[in-house]
Write an enzyme that holds these catalytic residues in place. Structure first.
Site, mmCIF file in Angstrom:
data_model
loop_
_atom_site.group_PDB
_atom_site.id
_atom_site.type_symbol
_atom_site.label_atom_id
_atom_site.label_comp_id
_atom_site.label_asym_id
_atom_site.label_seq_id
_atom_site.Cartn_x
_atom_site.Cartn_y
_atom_site.Cartn_z
ATOM 1 N N CYS A 93 -2.297 -10.090 49.238
ATOM 2 C CA CYS A 93 -2.127 -9.484 47.904
ATOM 3 C C CYS A 93 -0.787 -9.294 47.932
ATOM 4 C CB CYS A 93 -3.347 -8.557 47.579
ATOM 5 S SG CYS A 93 -4.989 -9.361 48.101
ATOM 6 N N TRP A 113 -5.427 -11.912 46.641
ATOM 7 C CA TRP A 113 -5.608 -13.706 47.561
ATOM 8 C C TRP A 113 -7.018 -13.078 47.451
ATOM 9 C CZ3 TRP A 113 -6.141 -14.150 53.046
ATOM 10 C CH2 TRP A 113 -6.205 -16.189 52.810
#
Ligand code: AGP
Length: 607
Positions: free
Chosen positions: A2, A73
């Protein structure tokens, strides 16, 4: 992995937040979102690319000069708007973005639901929003601090509250960097999103709590004690994170390798004297002198670099070396102790598996070294000593210049250790270092053959499988070439020691199975020619990477790629270049997203 970006200042926040997210796209993600303080907490989220979030903002622009943003993610919960960050509490007054994994989120969620909290997502992160809400008594920093005490796992967090003109951030195991501008602040998961605004940064440490407010920034620890962290400088230029006219970062970074190898070497070697200077190892040289064994631990491409490092160190420094997948090392009881040297190899310096292996090695008393690219990264900060490879930000998910940067660092380290321990004469060291200094020019010559290599990639771009064979120090290059092809073009490829073919894999060979051989000048080349003949006899199509002057392979190969002849120990620098280009062109021809391959992240910060 992320990405987090935050802005605190006087400019309109959301364009800056969007730009910050675009700078973090290379990390890999599947959704994005942002929250701004605009008379309350205003949140927008979208599945897919940042441009989808931008489209929402085009129709619904947000005021406010303070905000946080996130590229997700997915680890817990499918990619969806509900699961995208920022996550909010029941009151809607709190918004949280998070990078990492909350290991105890299920227990926390059960407890919070029993206290009346209503969850709207499947993520671990949402528990943080409700936990902060539970602890909030008018002071956001304090509520975040209390929440940290309940969280297990890893986090880089940024939090806002509708009633406070502030951003509060905290980290444990996931990176956070503060950028200090003129009357404004930037917060990000890594400096690539900050560099265009300021070069003055602070790399937060684990359990730091950062508060951005009108009166400036404040860093404290879990006991509220103030911390005065060092302000550091970003050393690279913004254009290094631009594509610079290349269609993809991966191709740009392949072409950067000649200059980046020089960057890695700069100030660290004197070829004529056969000397290497690694200032980062000076304070541990006595332990290096007495080291019994070296254990190299890393993942993926960095693991392949470690395998080459094994050959280099054992050849030049005569120290036994073991190379471990970080992912596997943590699954066993490694026989590591104070006489051992543990080397963590990592481009990002944030790979959770390698961090876990590092902590295990540290707990056993081993001397820990980091060979890392990202300055200030977690591995760089948690090892006893080390050496940065200085190849600049690597944006393409498929690692290329960091790989040859790691190879360069291993050559320097092997010579350094060999000279330190007396196993390498100055004349031998001088020969290796002189040949190392010539490697960039050799790579430039290979890059001149890019178009020829593209045509070979085109011939095989419709293949479903590929075998990559190498021997000795080039077996790791067969592994690396296969990984590159897999991860960017989605063609399945397998790296195998050349002589192993006859022990099973040769059953795969027919006219539909292309086989790539890496030859070098060592005595193995004759045996490899025999392996090529075996493949030819079974109608396998052959691509061969051969040193200039090696004519025998012509009889067996459908396609030859010649590379300059160099010392066997340095041949990996050259044999890997055509393999990087083959992978890049196959991916581009197949219409793949070369810089952001599906399912992949630039750094895997979860185990
Ligand atoms: C390499 O092309 C991949 N992106 C991946 O294997 C990578 O090398 C691996 O995840 C390790 O990353 P690190 O070097 O940042 O630790």
């Amino acid at each position: 992995m992320c990405g987090i970006f935050g802005y605190f200042g006087s400019r309109l926040a959301y364009p800056l937040l969007l730009n910050g997210l675009r700078r973090l796209e290379y990390r890999g993600y599947d959704s994005a979102g942002l929250s701004v303080l605009d008379g309350g907490v205003r949140t927008l989220k979208a599945v897919g690319k940042v441009k989808n979030l931008e489209a929402l903002l085009d129709t619904c622009p947000l005021a406010g000069s303070v905000g946080i943003a996130h590229t997700r993610w997915a680890t817990h919960g499918v990619p969806s708007t509900q699961n995208a960050h920022p996550h909010q509490d029941c009151s809607g007054k709190i918004a949280v973005v998070h990078n990492g994994i909350i290991d105890n989120y299920k227990a926390l969620r059960t407890l919070l639901e029993s206290q009346g909290h209503v969850f709207t997502s499947d993520t671990d992160t949402e528990v943080v929003a409700h936990l902060v809400e539970e602890f909030y008594e008018g002071e956001l920093e304090e509520a975040v601090r209390k929440a940290m005490l309940e969280l297990e796992g890893t986090y880089g967090l940024a939090v806002v509250h509708a009633d406070e003109h502030k951003i509060v951030a905290a980290r444990k195991g996931s990176p956070l960097v503060l950028g200090i501008g003129e009357g404004e602040y930037f917060l990000a998961s890594d400096p690539t999103a900050i560099a265009e605004h300021t070069r003055n940064v602070i790399y937060l440490d684990d359990f730091n709590v950062l508060t951005l407010a009108e009166d400036g920034y404040r860093v404290t620890d879990l006991t509220k004690a103030p911390i005065d962290p060092k302000v550091e400088k970003i050393t690279w230029e913004v254009e290094e994170i631009e594509r610079g006219g290349f269609p993809y970062f991966m191709l740009k970074e392949i072409y950067e390798q000649p200059s980046r190898i020089l960057d890695t070497c700069r100030g660290r070697m004197n070829p004529s004297a056969g000397e290497v200077y690694l200032g980062g190892l000076r304070e541990v040289s006595d332990r290096l002198l007495k080291a019994r064994r070296i254990v190299i631990s890393s993942c993926g491409t960095s693991w392949h670099a470690g395998l080459v490092g094994e050959y280099l160190i054992e050849s030049l420094a005569k120290i036994p070396v073991e190379v471990e997948y970080s992912t596997e090392l943590v699954c066993k009881e490694p026989m590591l102790g104070p006489e051992d040297v543990f080397i963590a190899v990592s481009q990002s310096g944030e790979t959770a598996d390698t961090l876990a292996a590092l902590r295990l090695a540290s707990s056993r008393g081993a001397l820990t070294l980091g060979i890392v690219n990202v300055v200030g990264s977690s591995i760089a900060r948690q090892t006893d000593a080390g050496a940065y490879i200085h190849v600049g930000p690597e944006i393409g998910v498929a690692s290329t210049k960091a790989f040859t940067g790691h190879l360069t660092a291993f050559v320097l380290l092997a010579v350094y250790l060999g000279r330190l321990r007396g196993s390498l004469e100055a004349s031998q060291a001088s020969q290796i270092l002189t040949e190392l200094a010539a490697i960039p020019a050799h790579i430039e010559r290979i890059l001149e053959r890019n178009e020829d290599i593209r045509e070979i990639a085109r011939v095989y771009s419709r293949s479903s499988n590929f075998l990559y064979l190498g021997r000795g120090i080039n077996f790791p290059i067969a592994l690396e070439g296969a990984l590159k092809l897999k991860e960017v073009s989605y063609i399945h490829a397998e790296g195998i020691p050349s002589a192993e073919m006859k022990h099973g894999p040769i059953s795969l060979v027919d006219e539909t199975m292309p086989v790539l051989f890496i030859l070098s000048k060592g005595d193995g080349s004759t045996r490899v020619l025999g392996n090529m003949e075996e493949i030819r006899a079974r109608k396998g199509r052959i691509v061969a990477i051969v040193p200039e002057g090696e004519e025998r392979a012509t009889a067996y190969a459908d396609h030859l790629i010649r590379v300059p002849e160099v010392h066997e120990l340095l041949s990996p620098f050259l044999s890997v270049i055509p393999l990087q280009l083959l992978a890049y062109h196959a991916a581009e021809i197949r219409g793949c997203d070369v810089d952001k391959p599906r399912n992949l992240a630039k750094a895997v910060t979860v185990q």
